[in-house]
Design a protein around this motif. Structure first.
Motif, PDB file in Angstrom:
ATOM      1  N   HIS A 190       7.229  -8.904   0.313  1.00 42.74           N
ATOM      2  CA  HIS A 190       6.579  -7.843  -0.461  1.00 42.74           C
ATOM      3  C   HIS A 190       7.286  -7.593  -1.791  1.00 42.74           C
ATOM      4  CE1 HIS A 190       3.285  -5.975   1.889  1.00 42.74           C
ATOM      5  NE2 HIS A 190       3.886  -6.580   2.903  1.00 42.74           N
ATOM      6  N   ALA A 191       8.560  -7.878  -1.846  1.00 46.13           N
ATOM      7  CA  ALA A 191       9.307  -7.652  -3.080  1.00 46.13           C
ATOM      8  C   ALA A 191       8.950  -8.664  -4.169  1.00 46.13           C
ATOM      9  CB  ALA A 191      10.807  -7.701  -2.804  1.00 46.13           C
ATOM     10  N   ALA A 192       8.603  -9.891  -3.765  1.00 50.21           N
ATOM     11  CA  ALA A 192       8.300 -10.935  -4.753  1.00 50.21           C
ATOM     12  C   ALA A 192       7.232 -11.887  -4.217  1.00 50.21           C
ATOM     13  CB  ALA A 192       9.568 -11.706  -5.105  1.00 50.21           C
ATOM     14  N   PRO A 193       6.024 -11.388  -3.923  1.00 51.00           N
ATOM     15  CA  PRO A 193       4.989 -12.232  -3.310  1.00 51.00           C
ATOM     16  C   PRO A 193       4.566 -13.389  -4.201  1.00 51.00           C
ATOM     17  CG  PRO A 193       4.047 -10.160  -4.084  1.00 51.00           C
ATOM     18  CD  PRO A 193       5.526 -10.031  -4.203  1.00 51.00           C
ATOM     19  N   TYR A 229      -7.701  -9.022   4.624  1.00 44.77           N
ATOM     20  CA  TYR A 229      -7.838  -8.050   3.532  1.00 44.77           C
ATOM     21  C   TYR A 229      -6.439  -7.827   2.965  1.00 44.77           C
ATOM     22  CZ  TYR A 229     -12.418  -7.066   5.658  1.00 44.77           C
ATOM     23  OH  TYR A 229     -13.687  -7.168   6.167  1.00 44.77           O
ATOM     24  N   HIS A 230      -5.936  -8.878   2.351  1.00 45.05           N
ATOM     25  CA  HIS A 230      -4.513  -8.945   2.052  1.00 45.05           C
ATOM     26  C   HIS A 230      -4.132  -8.203   0.769  1.00 45.05           C
ATOM     27  CE1 HIS A 230      -0.956 -10.828   3.740  1.00 45.05           C
ATOM     28  NE2 HIS A 230      -0.490 -10.970   2.520  1.00 45.05           N
ATOM     29  N   HIS A 231      -5.023  -8.207  -0.197  1.00 44.32           N
ATOM     30  CA  HIS A 231      -4.724  -7.450  -1.399  1.00 44.32           C
ATOM     31  C   HIS A 231      -4.609  -5.963  -1.070  1.00 44.32           C
ATOM     32  CE1 HIS A 231      -5.800  -6.070  -5.705  1.00 44.32           C
ATOM     33  NE2 HIS A 231      -4.535  -6.390  -5.655  1.00 44.32           N
ATOM     34  N   GLU A 232      -5.491  -5.501  -0.197  1.00 46.81           N
ATOM     35  CA  GLU A 232      -5.424  -4.104   0.235  1.00 46.81           C
ATOM     36  C   GLU A 232      -4.113  -3.819   0.957  1.00 46.81           C
ATOM     37  OE1 GLU A 232      -9.276  -5.104  -0.922  1.00 46.81           O
ATOM     38  OE2 GLU A 232      -8.086  -6.082   0.633  1.00 46.81           O
ATOM     39  N   HIS A 233      -3.661  -4.785   1.757  1.00 48.77           N
ATOM     40  CA  HIS A 233      -2.396  -4.582   2.462  1.00 48.77           C
ATOM     41  C   HIS A 233      -1.233  -4.446   1.483  1.00 48.77           C
ATOM     42  CE1 HIS A 233       1.087  -4.940   4.926  1.00 48.77           C
ATOM     43  NE2 HIS A 233       1.389  -6.136   4.446  1.00 48.77           N
ATOM     44  N   TYR A 293      -1.534  -1.086  -0.206  1.00 51.37           N
ATOM     45  CA  TYR A 293      -1.289   0.040   0.705  1.00 51.37           C
ATOM     46  C   TYR A 293      -0.538  -0.448   1.949  1.00 51.37           C
ATOM     47  CZ  TYR A 293      -5.248   1.586  -2.152  1.00 51.37           C
ATOM     48  OH  TYR A 293      -6.081   1.877  -3.200  1.00 51.37           O
ATOM     49  N   PRO A 294       0.715  -0.855   1.799  1.00 53.67           N
ATOM     50  CA  PRO A 294       1.455  -1.423   2.935  1.00 53.67           C
ATOM     51  C   PRO A 294       1.693  -0.431   4.079  1.00 53.67           C
ATOM     52  CG  PRO A 294       2.916  -1.037   1.073  1.00 53.67           C
ATOM     53  CD  PRO A 294       1.523  -0.832   0.571  1.00 53.67           C
ATOM     54  N   HIS A 295       1.496   0.842   3.819  1.00 56.13           N
ATOM     55  CA  HIS A 295       1.674   1.854   4.862  1.00 56.13           C
ATOM     56  C   HIS A 295       0.457   1.954   5.772  1.00 56.13           C
ATOM     57  CE1 HIS A 295      -0.417   3.763   1.510  1.00 56.13           C
ATOM     58  NE2 HIS A 295      -0.950   4.584   2.382  1.00 56.13           N
ATOM     59  N   ARG A 325      -7.059   0.057   9.742  1.00 56.72           N
ATOM     60  CA  ARG A 325      -7.624   0.869   8.673  1.00 56.72           C
ATOM     61  C   ARG A 325      -7.815   0.089   7.372  1.00 56.72           C
ATOM     62  NH1 ARG A 325      -5.163   6.703   8.963  1.00 56.72           N
ATOM     63  NH2 ARG A 325      -3.618   5.946   7.470  1.00 56.72           N
ATOM     64  N   LEU A 326      -7.481  -1.197   7.384  1.00 55.32           N
ATOM     65  CA  LEU A 326      -7.651  -2.001   6.174  1.00 55.32           C
ATOM     66  C   LEU A 326      -9.111  -2.167   5.756  1.00 55.32           C
ATOM     67  CD1 LEU A 326      -4.897  -4.734   6.613  1.00 55.32           C
ATOM     68  CD2 LEU A 326      -4.930  -2.855   4.959  1.00 55.32           C
ATOM     69  N   PRO A 327     -10.081  -2.260   6.695  1.00 55.96           N
ATOM     70  CA  PRO A 327     -11.480  -2.344   6.250  1.00 55.96           C
ATOM     71  C   PRO A 327     -11.899  -1.149   5.403  1.00 55.96           C
ATOM     72  CG  PRO A 327     -11.316  -3.011   8.532  1.00 55.96           C
ATOM     73  CD  PRO A 327      -9.965  -2.455   8.151  1.00 55.96           C
ATOM     74  N   GLN A 328     -11.375   0.019   5.699  1.00 57.03           N
ATOM     75  CA  GLN A 328     -11.681   1.195   4.898  1.00 57.03           C
ATOM     76  C   GLN A 328     -11.161   1.026   3.474  1.00 57.03           C
ATOM     77  OE1 GLN A 328     -10.350   4.913   6.636  1.00 57.03           O
ATOM     78  NE2 GLN A 328     -10.394   5.966   4.665  1.00 57.03           N
ATOM     79  N   ARG A 329      -9.964   0.494   3.346  1.00 65.47           N
ATOM     80  CA  ARG A 329      -9.409   0.234   2.022  1.00 65.47           C
ATOM     81  C   ARG A 329     -10.170  -0.884   1.312  1.00 65.47           C
ATOM     82  NH1 ARG A 329      -6.572   4.404   0.003  1.00 65.47           N
ATOM     83  NH2 ARG A 329      -4.880   5.073   1.400  1.00 65.47           N
ATOM     84  N   ARG A 330     -10.651  -1.852   2.093  1.00 68.76           N
ATOM     85  CA  ARG A 330     -11.406  -2.956   1.511  1.00 68.76           C
ATOM     86  C   ARG A 330     -12.644  -2.434   0.798  1.00 68.76           C
ATOM     87  NH1 ARG A 330     -11.670  -7.329  -1.325  1.00 68.76           N
ATOM     88  NH2 ARG A 330     -13.355  -8.749  -0.802  1.00 68.76           N
ATOM     89  N   GLY A 331     -13.248  -1.410   1.351  1.00 69.30           N
ATOM     90  CA  GLY A 331     -14.427  -0.820   0.727  1.00 69.30           C
ATOM     91  C   GLY A 331     -14.131  -0.144  -0.587  1.00 69.30           C
ATOM     92  N   GLN A 332     -12.864   0.132  -0.851  1.00 66.78           N
ATOM     93  CA  GLN A 332     -12.466   0.818  -2.076  1.00 66.78           C
ATOM     94  C   GLN A 332     -11.967  -0.137  -3.155  1.00 66.78           C
ATOM     95  OE1 GLN A 332      -9.462   3.508  -0.660  1.00 66.78           O
ATOM     96  NE2 GLN A 332     -10.883   4.657   0.633  1.00 66.78           N
TER      97      GLN A 332
END
Length: 246
Positions: A106-109, A219-223, A226-228, A233-240
């Motif tokens: 996460h520090a240097a993807p 849904y990796h960009h969302e992860h 929002y790593p927390h 709950r990632l599908p919810q973030r995917r919609g955003q």
């Protein structure tokens, strides 16, 4: 996040983790030690292999949420304990080492400093997977898996065929599944540019396909944004956030 929201997330996360772990344990024990292969039961073999592979992916995803503290928010001891349990069940991995590597990711993807990335093969699946596998699968899981096989075979008289079909294949299959849908597709370099410094993209899969492939970890960009957030709950973030799709 309020205390009530943290409690709700913890209840849901721990319940789902318990169900996935119990399902894996039950099917694992039945398939390896009880199931008898024969003409009438042969059709069940691919069903059980695929189910064990998917549930094994689930064990790893649980440990991933534990690393981020999203399994039981505000309860670091619970996250760590369950993380250790599921990584041990998965293949005897060292939870602390996984946590360190994932934090570096996460520090240097998508860079040379990312232990999940292949700077030499940013597009090639096979050499990248070879590096990924050798980097993460060290002596500890190798000894653990071999010890389990020997105990099952010599002490509990498990069938070698059952061990290969229902322990070996799901373990390797889940590793490929996790790598392909959770690392390679999101972080591989293509002609398009990434949306931001996270150097990742998300799958365009629907809810069910996303769940079956990698527990929504596609849904990796969302992860990364929002790593927390826990996996469920990632599908919810995917919609955003629908900027970049693999």
């Amino acid at each position: 996040m309020t205390a009530k929201e943290m409690q709700r997330q913890g209840v849901i996360g721990l319940t789902l983790a318990g169900l996935v772990t119990l399902a894996w344990l039950t099917l694992h024990v039945y398939a390896v030690h009880v199931f008898e292969i024969g003409p009438e039961s042969g059709w069940l073999i691919p069903v059980m292999v695929l189910s064990l592979c998917w549930l094994s992916v689930g064990l790893f995803i649980i440990s991933h949420d534990a690393i981020h503290g999203s399994l039981a928010p505000g309860r670091p001891r619970i996250n760590r304990t369950i993380g250790w349990i599921v990584t041990t069940l998965y293949a005897g991995f060292d939870f602390d080492r996984l946590e360190d590597n994932h934090n570096r990711h996460h520090a240097a993807p998508g860079t040379a400093a990312d232990p999940d990335f292949s700077a030499d093969h940013p597009r090639a699946f096979v050499p990248w997977f070879r590096e990924f596998f050798l980097r993460h699968f060290g002596w500890r899981p190798l000894l653990f898996v071999n010890a389990v096989v020997l105990v099952y075979w010599l002490v509990f008289d498990a069938s070698i065929v059952n061990l290969v079909l229902f322990y070996g294949i799901p373990a390797l299959g889940s590793a490929v599944q996790l790598f392909y849908f959770g690392t390679y597709r999101p972080h591989r370099h293509e002609g398009d540019s990434f949306a931001d410094h996270h150097r990742t993209r998300s799958s365009g899969y629907g809810w069910l396909t996303s769940l079956l492939t990698c527990y929504h970890f596609g849904y990796h960009h969302e992860h990364h944004l929002y790593p927390h957030e826990p996996w469920w709950r990632l599908p919810q973030r995917r919609g955003q956030t629908k900027e970049v799709t693999a």
